[in-house]
Design a protein around this motif. Structure first.
Motif, PDB file in Angstrom:
ATOM      1  N   ASP A   1      -8.419   4.828   2.359  1.00  0.00           N
ATOM      2  CA  ASP A   1      -8.822   4.597   0.962  1.00  0.00           C
ATOM      3  C   ASP A   1      -7.790   3.741   0.236  1.00  0.00           C
ATOM      4  O   ASP A   1      -8.135   2.857  -0.552  1.00  0.00           O
ATOM      5  CB  ASP A   1      -9.004   5.930   0.230  1.00  0.00           C
ATOM      6  CG  ASP A   1     -10.155   6.749   0.784  1.00  0.00           C
ATOM      7  OD1 ASP A   1     -11.111   6.150   1.313  1.00  0.00           O
ATOM      8  OD2 ASP A   1     -10.107   7.986   0.674  1.00  0.00           O
ATOM      9  N   ALA A   2      -6.512   4.029   0.503  1.00  0.00           N
ATOM     10  CA  ALA A   2      -5.440   3.272  -0.149  1.00  0.00           C
ATOM     11  C   ALA A   2      -5.451   1.814   0.299  1.00  0.00           C
ATOM     12  O   ALA A   2      -5.266   0.891  -0.507  1.00  0.00           O
ATOM     13  CB  ALA A   2      -4.092   3.922   0.156  1.00  0.00           C
TER      14      ALA A   2
ATOM     15  N   LYS B   1      -8.426   0.023  -1.310  1.00  0.00           N
ATOM     16  CA  LYS B   1      -8.178  -0.288  -2.722  1.00  0.00           C
ATOM     17  C   LYS B   1      -7.414  -1.601  -2.847  1.00  0.00           C
ATOM     18  O   LYS B   1      -7.735  -2.448  -3.695  1.00  0.00           O
ATOM     19  CB  LYS B   1      -7.388   0.852  -3.365  1.00  0.00           C
ATOM     20  CG  LYS B   1      -7.134   0.668  -4.848  1.00  0.00           C
ATOM     21  CD  LYS B   1      -6.410   1.885  -5.428  1.00  0.00           C
ATOM     22  CE  LYS B   1      -6.168   1.707  -6.923  1.00  0.00           C
ATOM     23  NZ  LYS B   1      -5.451   2.885  -7.500  1.00  0.00           N
ATOM     24  N   ARG B   2      -6.434  -1.786  -1.979  1.00  0.00           N
ATOM     25  CA  ARG B   2      -5.645  -3.020  -2.001  1.00  0.00           C
ATOM     26  C   ARG B   2      -6.501  -4.220  -1.590  1.00  0.00           C
ATOM     27  O   ARG B   2      -6.419  -5.300  -2.185  1.00  0.00           O
ATOM     28  CB  ARG B   2      -4.455  -2.860  -1.049  1.00  0.00           C
ATOM     29  CG  ARG B   2      -3.539  -4.067  -0.975  1.00  0.00           C
ATOM     30  CD  ARG B   2      -2.781  -4.265  -2.256  1.00  0.00           C
ATOM     31  NE  ARG B   2      -1.874  -5.402  -2.148  1.00  0.00           N
ATOM     32  CZ  ARG B   2      -1.466  -6.133  -3.170  1.00  0.00           C
ATOM     33  NH1 ARG B   2      -1.888  -5.842  -4.400  1.00  0.00           N
ATOM     34  NH2 ARG B   2      -0.635  -7.135  -2.994  1.00  0.00           N
TER      35      ARG B   2
ATOM     36  N   PHE C   1      -5.629   7.615   3.963  1.00  0.00           N
ATOM     37  CA  PHE C   1      -4.835   6.386   3.969  1.00  0.00           C
ATOM     38  C   PHE C   1      -5.731   5.160   3.951  1.00  0.00           C
ATOM     39  O   PHE C   1      -5.386   4.135   3.347  1.00  0.00           O
ATOM     40  CB  PHE C   1      -3.918   6.364   5.194  1.00  0.00           C
ATOM     41  CG  PHE C   1      -3.093   5.105   5.310  1.00  0.00           C
ATOM     42  CD1 PHE C   1      -2.075   4.841   4.408  1.00  0.00           C
ATOM     43  CD2 PHE C   1      -3.364   4.171   6.298  1.00  0.00           C
ATOM     44  CE1 PHE C   1      -1.326   3.676   4.496  1.00  0.00           C
ATOM     45  CE2 PHE C   1      -2.627   3.006   6.401  1.00  0.00           C
ATOM     46  CZ  PHE C   1      -1.598   2.751   5.497  1.00  0.00           C
TER      47      PHE C   1
ATOM     48  N   VAL D   1       0.847  -1.184   0.000  1.00  0.00           N
ATOM     49  CA  VAL D   1       0.000   0.000   0.000  1.00  0.00           C
ATOM     50  C   VAL D   1       0.888   1.242   0.000  1.00  0.00           C
ATOM     51  O   VAL D   1       1.911   1.292   0.692  1.00  0.00           O
ATOM     52  CB  VAL D   1      -0.920   0.012   1.237  1.00  0.00           C
ATOM     53  CG1 VAL D   1      -1.695   1.325   1.328  1.00  0.00           C
ATOM     54  CG2 VAL D   1      -1.878  -1.168   1.196  1.00  0.00           C
ATOM     55  N   ALA D   2       0.508   2.257  -0.770  1.00  0.00           N
ATOM     56  CA  ALA D   2       1.307   3.481  -0.858  1.00  0.00           C
ATOM     57  C   ALA D   2       1.538   4.075   0.531  1.00  0.00           C
ATOM     58  O   ALA D   2       0.598   4.252   1.305  1.00  0.00           O
ATOM     59  CB  ALA D   2       0.596   4.501  -1.742  1.00  0.00           C
TER      60      ALA D   2
END
Length: 507
Positions: free
Chosen positions: A173-174, A177-178, A171, A26-27
């Motif tokens: 949201d990131a 998404k994963r 964060f 994750v970013a």
């Protein structure tokens, strides 16, 4: 005082076979650190009628984990709750009992559901080792302890992602998404308790959908019940001394009292007048602190706006001492009021009124006929007071008349807002114009109160041998403000008294 934290988390569906994807990808995440498995044992409490669950409140006693103890959670927004914590004990903490008093009243909380959770945790950290979020996979066994479905059990597995303190909600949201890429989907349940209740309650016939309000009485009652809910919901926030909580609770009491007066052809005044008197009492008790708070903000802002060369003497210190003296005991008094029998009796009375409203024959009429008539009566009352205020020259008599007009403008505004769901845009426009009049008159009244306070402060400063220059300067500023508002009033009133506004209400 209980420890408080803002809990921001998201829940996801899982199965025993679900495996978390590599969240270190994750970013912003440098590492996903396993923290091991913890066994949690939580008992959730509520009243027999599930008053807490109805308002999405969570009360539990939990053992296991670093934060074992009593927890009380208040919803803030979707996925966001304020979680209060008290040490582990055998009985409900007194602080929690106080925060729940407006909901519990005379009821006792009893064990409702027991949840046994096996929690497998990992921490998501950045390159510096700072915690970004805690991710857990919870295997849950729920047992219904009371009520319908008592003895029923349910099991499920879910994933929780809780944002670290002061973290950026983006964060989450990131992370989501994963998880979605790995086939993990958000949970339909807002909390473990909500899911436990849903899965252990016997299947019942689906209740018929509530019909949209279609009579004048329906609309007025919807508004009345909304204000009652607000009073009850604001109670814990006032006890916690949250920003603007006293103001919001006080406004709800005023709106409710105003509705009783405006819609007296719909709700029987023989019943609502005594209730309105009690609401006036409550607003008065709440207002002591709030009025001083507003005055402090105004005077502090005036001082802050001055060039430093004009702030002569200990003006800030004197203002603080004066304000503190006026506030002495006011917060304690508010809590005493909320803990008192008179207030709790008022809440019971409001509940009874909402459940069995004292409707008059006009309540069955179409809203397009009954509501405009009530709103326009409030407008006529305002118009008389405005005429009275405008005919006086500047001075104390005009100040008093404008203050009376302000109260009438507020009632007309509330009347329009209450009618808006039924009358639509015409009521919205009407309320907006009334609010403009109320705001102008309110600023004028604030200047009247501020001048009296500034005069008192100047007298005290003079008696202490301090210069009174700054207090006199601020007094002049307030005089100028009042003069501007008086000169603006005819134009603002002309827009608010436009006959088209009232004609639109009747259509």
């Amino acid at each position: 005082m209980a420890d408080t934290k803002r809990e921001i988390e998201r829940k996801y569906e899982a199965t025993d076979a679900t495996r978390l994807p590599d969240l270190s990808r994750v970013a912003g995440v440098a590492r996903a650190v396993p923290r091991g498995v913890t066994e949690l044992d939580a008992v959730y409490y509520d009243t027999p009628g599930l008053r807490l669950a109805a308002d999405s409140l969570t009360l539990r006693r939990r053992t296991g984990g670093a934060d074992e103890g009593w927890h009380l959670k208040f919803p803030v927004a979707t996925g966001i709750r304020d979680e209060l914590h008290e040490p582990l004990g055998d009985t409900l903490p007194r602080s929690f009992a106080a925060l729940l008093r407006s909901r519990l009243r005379h009821d006792e909380v009893t064990p409702l559901v027991r949840l046994l959770s096996s929690r497998d945790v990992q921490h998501l950290t950045d390159a510096d080792g700072t915690l970004l979020a805690e991710v857990s996979v919870d295997t849950v066994l729920a047992e219904r302890l009371a009520g319908k479905g008592s003895g029923t059990t349910a099991t499920w597995t879910e994933i929780e992602v809780e944002l670290a303190d002061d973290g950026d909600p983006a964060f989450l949201d990131a992370v989501e998404k994963r998880l979605r890429k790995a086939g993990v989907r958000p949970s339909d349940a807002s909390s473990k308790l909500a899911r436990a209740l849903a899965e252990t309650t016997p299947v019942r016939k689906k209740k018929r959908e509530t019909e949209d309000p279609h009579t004048a009485g329906d609309h007025v009652l919807a508004y009345v019940r909304e204000q009652i809910r607000t009073i009850v919901e604001r109670d814990p926030a006032v006890r916690r001394d949250l920003p603007d909580s006293v103001h919001k609770m006080r406004v709800a009491t005023r709106r409710l009292r105003s509705a009783f007066k405006t819609y007296r052809t719909i709700l029987d005044r023989e019943v609502t007048d005594p209730v309105g008197a009690e609401l006036k009492w409550l607003a008065g008790e709440l207002g002591v602190d709030r009025d001083q708070e507003v005055l402090d903000e105004r005077l502090t802002g005036r001082i802050d706006a001055l060039p430093t060369t004009l702030a002569l003497g200990p003006v800030r210190g004197r203002l603080q001492v004066w304000s503190a003296a006026r506030r002495t005991g006011s917060r304690r008094r508010i809590i005493d009021v909320l803990d008192g029998k008179r207030y709790l009796d008022l809440l019971d009375t409001l509940d009874a009124l909402a459940a069995d409203p004292p409707l008059r024959p006009a309540a069955s009429r179409a809203p397009g006929k009954a509501l405009p008539r009530a709103v326009l009566k409030d407008y006529e009352r305002l118009a008389r007071r405005m005429d009275h205020a405008l005919e006086h020259p500047p001075g104390p008599e005009r100040d008093t008349a404008m203050h009376e007009a302000r109260k009438a403008a507020k009632r007309a505004r509330y009347a329009g807002e209450a009618a808006r769901p039924a009358l639509g845009r015409p009521a919205k426009r009407f309320a907006k114009r009334m609010k403009a009049v109320q705001s102008l008159l309110g600023d004028h009244q604030d200047s009247v109160v501020a001048r009296e306070a500034l005069r008192t402060l100047a007298v005290q400063a003079h008696a202490a041998g301090e210069t009174t220059f700054t207090w006199g300067l601020l007094y002049g500023h307030e005089e100028a403000t009042a003069d501007r508002r008086e000169r603006e009033l005819p134009e603002v009133w002309a827009r608010a008294s436009d006959p088209v506004l009232r004609a639109d209400l009747r259509q």
